[in-house]
Design an enzyme around this catalytic site. Structure first.
Site, PDB file in Angstrom:
ATOM      1  N   LEU A  38       0.720  -1.186   0.072  1.00  0.00           N
ATOM      2  CA  LEU A  38      -0.052  -0.009  -0.005  1.00  0.00           C
ATOM      3  C   LEU A  38       0.914   1.382  -0.116  1.00  0.00           C
ATOM      4  O   LEU A  38       1.851   1.095   0.791  1.00  0.00           O
ATOM      5  CB  LEU A  38      -0.841  -0.043   1.436  1.00  0.00           C
ATOM      6  CG  LEU A  38      -2.267  -0.712   1.170  1.00  0.00           C
ATOM      7  CD1 LEU A  38      -2.908  -0.513   2.515  1.00  0.00           C
ATOM      8  CD2 LEU A  38      -3.031  -0.364   0.118  1.00  0.00           C
ATOM      9  N   ASP A  39       0.737   2.315  -0.893  1.00  0.00           N
ATOM     10  CA  ASP A  39       1.319   3.418  -0.900  1.00  0.00           C
ATOM     11  C   ASP A  39       1.070   4.109   0.436  1.00  0.00           C
ATOM     12  O   ASP A  39       0.178   4.022   1.331  1.00  0.00           O
ATOM     13  CB  ASP A  39       0.728   4.328  -1.919  1.00  0.00           C
ATOM     14  CG  ASP A  39       0.991   3.875  -3.288  1.00  0.00           C
ATOM     15  OD1 ASP A  39       2.178   3.150  -3.479  1.00  0.00           O
ATOM     16  OD2 ASP A  39       0.637   4.167  -4.319  1.00  0.00           O
ATOM     17  N   PRO A  40       2.075   4.890   0.934  1.00  0.00           N
ATOM     18  CA  PRO A  40       2.024   5.676   2.282  1.00  0.00           C
ATOM     19  C   PRO A  40       0.678   6.600   2.313  1.00  0.00           C
ATOM     20  O   PRO A  40       0.196   6.554   3.697  1.00  0.00           O
ATOM     21  CB  PRO A  40       3.210   6.527   2.312  1.00  0.00           C
ATOM     22  CG  PRO A  40       4.245   5.849   1.455  1.00  0.00           C
ATOM     23  CD  PRO A  40       3.446   5.418   0.214  1.00  0.00           C
TER      24      PRO A  40
END
Length: 297
Positions: A38-40
């Site tokens: 998951l992207d930040p």
């Protein structure tokens, strides 16, 4: 040893690697990994495999993912979300209808070719795309085929006449490797209006959903409570036919031997003492080992 899947509800601002690092320290466990980065800036479901469950990570990646999020019509960025540099602005003078937005979304449902965002972890010539982006190096981004099973407008879009922007909410179900940011950005091509993603939350992944998730802090601050949140390995195989082994079959399975089974399924989960111990697949008239989970206790 802890064996199972811990479903974390990831907060904004953390990387998936950050979550694994903190859990490894808190639980004092070496065999641990996540399924589906998951992207930040993205929140929500991040399945963490522990112990024997780490052998399932490749299988976990093959499951569909579900997201809910919001997008904005009226401007676009190079990263396809709010973290990027502004590329184009088009002040809207009137609201686009929900029907038009929904119709544009439906054109991306099915097996489609997608170009990943320049700010992504996709590798080209051994380097991540985001490394090229940070150095302002132009590179051809590889196209990929992904499956979008649903892309739906949720609720009524809201129009901000003062800003010249329209905000909308959406839900998406898609295959692994799909960039939701790209799906939002690509609406620009269908609507002739620049678009960018405002927020994104993953609600399901690897067969688990947000109702099964726990916050990272709840585990890090109270590691002894992890047993309350662990999803047994068996739950991952709920869509498989599960067969109980006899004592004789169990002895053969422990040695990785092929066995005869009374089933017509191509792939089965084999149980002993109520635990899945192996995944076998048919080969001729026998079933052969595909994945061994002998230490799942």
């Amino acid at each position: 040893m802890i064996n199972g899947i811990l479903v974390i509800d990831k907060d904004k601002g953390m990387t998936s690697a950050d979550v694994v690092y903190q859990l490894r320290k808190a639980l004092h466990i070496k065999k641990i990994g996540h399924a589906g980065t998951l992207d930040p800036d993205v929140t929500g479901v991040l399945p963490i495999a522990l112990g024997q469950a780490t052998k399932l990570i490749e299988l976990m990646h093959t499951k569909n993912k579900e997201y809910c999020g919001t997008g904005i019509l009226g401007f676009s960025t190079d990263s396809y979300d709010l973290s990027g540099k502004l590329l184009q602005v088009q002040n809207l003078t009137e609201q686009l209808s929900a029907e038009d937005i929904s119709k544009a979304m439906q054109q991306f449902v099915g097996r489609i070719e997608q170009v990943p965002p320049i700010y992504s972890a996709v590798r080209v010539n051994g380097r991540h795309l985001y490394e090229y982006a940070r150095e302002n190096i132009t590179v051809e981004r590889p196209k990929r085929l992904v499956n979008v099973f649903s892309y739906n407008l949720v609720g009524t879009p809201t129009f901000n006449k003062e800003k010249g922007q329209e905000e909308f909410s959406f839900q998406i179900e898609c295959s692994k490797g799909t960039y939701v940011r790209s799906l939002v950005n690509d609406l620009s091509n269908k609507l002739n209006i620049p678009a960018t993603m405002k927020s994104l939350r993953r609600t399901a992944s690897s067969g688990f959903d947000i109702s099964q998730a726990v916050k990272l802090d709840d585990i890090v601050c109270n590691p002894s409570h992890i047993v309350e949140y662990i999803q047994p390995i068996e739950t991952f195989f709920k869509d498989y036919q599960q067969l109980n082994l006899t004592e004789d079959q169990w002895k053969k399975v422990q040695n990785g031997a092929a066995i005869s089974l009374q089933t017509n399924e191509k792939q089965v989960a084999l149980r002993y003492n109520k635990k899945v111990k192996a995944i076998y697949h048919v080969k001729g008239h026998l079933y052969c080992p595909e994945l061994m989970l002998l230490q799942n206790k």
